[in-house]
Design a protein around this motif. Structure first.
Motif, PDB file in Angstrom:
ATOM      1  N   ILE A 225       7.108  -9.449  30.265  1.00 42.86           N
ATOM      2  CA  ILE A 225       6.199 -10.208  31.122  1.00 42.86           C
ATOM      3  C   ILE A 225       4.956 -10.545  30.322  1.00 42.86           C
ATOM      4  O   ILE A 225       4.239  -9.656  29.867  1.00 42.86           O
TER       5      ILE A 225
ATOM      6  N   THR B 180       9.576 -13.516  30.935  1.00 45.62           N
ATOM      7  CA  THR B 180       8.962 -14.345  31.967  1.00 45.62           C
ATOM      8  C   THR B 180       7.449 -14.255  31.794  1.00 45.62           C
ATOM      9  O   THR B 180       6.953 -13.656  30.832  1.00 45.62           O
ATOM     10  N   TYR B 181       6.705 -14.839  32.711  1.00 49.93           N
ATOM     11  CA  TYR B 181       5.248 -14.833  32.593  1.00 49.93           C
ATOM     12  C   TYR B 181       4.638 -14.868  33.979  1.00 49.93           C
ATOM     13  O   TYR B 181       5.271 -15.279  34.946  1.00 49.93           O
ATOM     14  N   GLU B 182       3.374 -14.440  34.051  1.00 54.09           N
ATOM     15  CA  GLU B 182       2.722 -14.303  35.355  1.00 54.09           C
ATOM     16  C   GLU B 182       1.600 -15.302  35.557  1.00 54.09           C
ATOM     17  O   GLU B 182       0.958 -15.295  36.595  1.00 54.09           O
TER      18      GLU B 182
ATOM     19  N   TYR C   4      12.212 -17.632  31.099  1.00 45.65           N
ATOM     20  CA  TYR C   4      12.247 -18.241  32.429  1.00 45.65           C
ATOM     21  C   TYR C   4      10.943 -17.969  33.157  1.00 45.65           C
ATOM     22  O   TYR C   4      10.453 -16.842  33.122  1.00 45.65           O
ATOM     23  N   PRO C   5      10.389 -18.979  33.841  1.00 44.87           N
ATOM     24  CA  PRO C   5      10.785 -20.377  33.888  1.00 44.87           C
ATOM     25  C   PRO C   5      10.744 -21.015  32.499  1.00 44.87           C
ATOM     26  O   PRO C   5      10.054 -20.501  31.615  1.00 44.87           O
TER      27      PRO C   5
ATOM     28  N   GLY D 176      13.553 -19.077  38.423  1.00 44.18           N
ATOM     29  CA  GLY D 176      12.467 -18.212  38.861  1.00 44.18           C
ATOM     30  C   GLY D 176      11.820 -18.741  40.122  1.00 44.18           C
ATOM     31  O   GLY D 176      12.331 -19.645  40.785  1.00 44.18           O
TER      32      GLY D 176
ATOM     33  N   ARG E  61       5.269 -19.857  38.720  1.00 42.22           N
ATOM     34  CA  ARG E  61       5.183 -18.389  38.758  1.00 42.22           C
ATOM     35  C   ARG E  61       5.146 -17.951  40.210  1.00 42.22           C
ATOM     36  O   ARG E  61       5.091 -18.782  41.122  1.00 42.22           O
TER      37      ARG E  61
ATOM     38  N   HIS F 203      11.871 -13.326  42.122  1.00 44.83           N
ATOM     39  CA  HIS F 203      11.680 -13.795  40.754  1.00 44.83           C
ATOM     40  C   HIS F 203      12.452 -12.920  39.770  1.00 44.83           C
ATOM     41  O   HIS F 203      13.108 -13.441  38.854  1.00 44.83           O
TER      42      HIS F 203
ATOM     43  N   VAL G  30      15.432 -14.335  37.191  1.00 38.16           N
ATOM     44  CA  VAL G  30      15.396 -14.288  35.731  1.00 38.16           C
ATOM     45  C   VAL G  30      16.419 -13.316  35.163  1.00 38.16           C
ATOM     46  O   VAL G  30      16.815 -13.427  33.993  1.00 38.16           O
TER      47      VAL G  30
END
Length: 354
Positions: free
Chosen positions: A8, A69-71, A90-91, A245, A267, A287, A291
């Motif tokens: 993340i 993934t990322y927040e 992802y996204p 996601g 997100r 989410h 992913v």
């Protein structure tokens, strides 16, 4: 591929809640975040303390994880693309590219058949003056990049002087958006799986204070036709980006019930926090499911509710909220309450109105 560890990028409260949901599904999480002891790292298995674009840190993240993934949407696109060359991200990085620039975002939405406010690109003081003239002296001037929670914006009303407006926002690429005569603001949280399946939560009605989300209420005071239009717009967006996601999509509702898209967030989203209290599967679990190539969960709401953000000194009201029945309190692990800082949220559960 078997997913065991999820990376993340970003260590804020959204990453924290993603890490919580990942743990419930037996996934390990690794956080990439420059700030030590971040809210997300307090609950994750490991934190890499480095800049989001640090080459060695990105290589370590890819080595430790099975998917990334990322927040938050200001992850450097180049970093996401570099990771995506060796590990699923992802996204997809394209979603970051679209969401990071308001002008690109508006053009993408329009090209996808989704209506937005009228807008003009502003790259000089002369551009600003021409754009304001076209909008009868009114509009919202925004930086194309990096603005959030009301930052990087200036509102123009009829009679306001445009003098110095371009320089006041930093002499950077700007966008002037026309005013929208909306009656309420709503958003929709939607998810798309790797197989293309799409699930949407019920649209929520939002109230902002000082540019920051204050409350999200379920149900929104909209017609079934308006709710359907929101779901259809989200579907166009998700399919257009080949998205995987959860996405948040904000709209203005006009007097006739039609929608004008405002912003997208690639997100999990603040206006979806209510899902952890009023749905079996929250936006955060959804989410993680997406992913990790798991089946998407049910989005049916089992309760009405009101989610309220705790901003700055609002954190002092927590004992009062804890004394109330049917209230879920969620705090973010932040030690210092500053003006405008999101410290937590509460969700008050209510019976579904018949």
């Amino acid at each position: 591929m078997t997913i065991r560890t999820i990376g993340i990028i970003g260590g804020g409260q959204l990453g924290r809640m993603l890490a919580m949901s990942a743990a419930r599904l037996n996934f390990r999480t690794v956080i990439l975040e420059p700030q030590p002891d971040s809210p997300a790292a307090q609950l994750a298995n490991h934190q890499i303390t480095a800049a989001y674009d640090d080459p060695a840190a990105l290589a370590e993240l890819a080595r430790l994880c099975d998917v990334i993934t990322y927040e938050f949407e200001n992850v450097p696109v180049e970093a996401a693309e570099k990771l995506a060359a060796s590990i699923p991200v992802y996204p997809p990085p394209k979603a970051l590219q679209v969401a990071q620039d308001r002008l690109t975002e508006k053009r993408f939405l329009n090209a996808s058949g989704i209506e937005t406010a009228r807008f003009h690109a502003v790259d000089s003081q002369a551009d600003l003056e021409r754009a304001l003239s076209d909008f009868d002296g009114e509009g919202v001037l925004k930086t194309c990049r990096l603005g959030y929670d009301g930052k990087g914006q200036k509102v123009y009303r009829k009679g306001d002087s445009a003098s110095g407006g371009y320089e006041a926002l930093g002499s950077v690429p700007l966008i002037l958006e026309s005013f929208v005569p909306f009656v309420r603001e709503i958003s929709i949280i939607a998810a798309r799986g790797i197989d293309g399946e799409i699930r949407c939560y019920d649209p929520t009605e939002n109230v902002h204070r000082n540019g920051i989300l204050h409350t999200s209420t379920q149900p929104a005071a909209i017609t079934p036709e308006t709710a359907l239009a929101a779901r259809e717009a989200a579907t166009k967006l998700l399919d257009g980006l080949a998205y995987v996601g959860v996405v948040g999509m904000e709209f203005f509702v006009l007097g006739d019930g039609s929608l004008i898209a405002n912003e997208i967030a690639p997100r999990v989203h603040n206006s979806g926090h209510w899902t952890e209290a009023a749905c079996i599967v929250s936006q955060f679990e959804q989410h993680i499911r997406a992913v990790a190539s798991l089946p998407l969960g049910d989005t049916v709401r089992h309760s009405d509710c009101v989610m309220t953000n705790l901003i700055g000194d609002d954190i002092d009201s927590v004992p009062d909220w804890l004394a109330k029945p049917n209230v879920l309190v969620h705090l973010y692990g932040k030690t210092e309450a500053r003006p405008g800082r999101k410290m937590g949220h509460i969700t008050e559960i209510l019976p579904i109105r018949s």
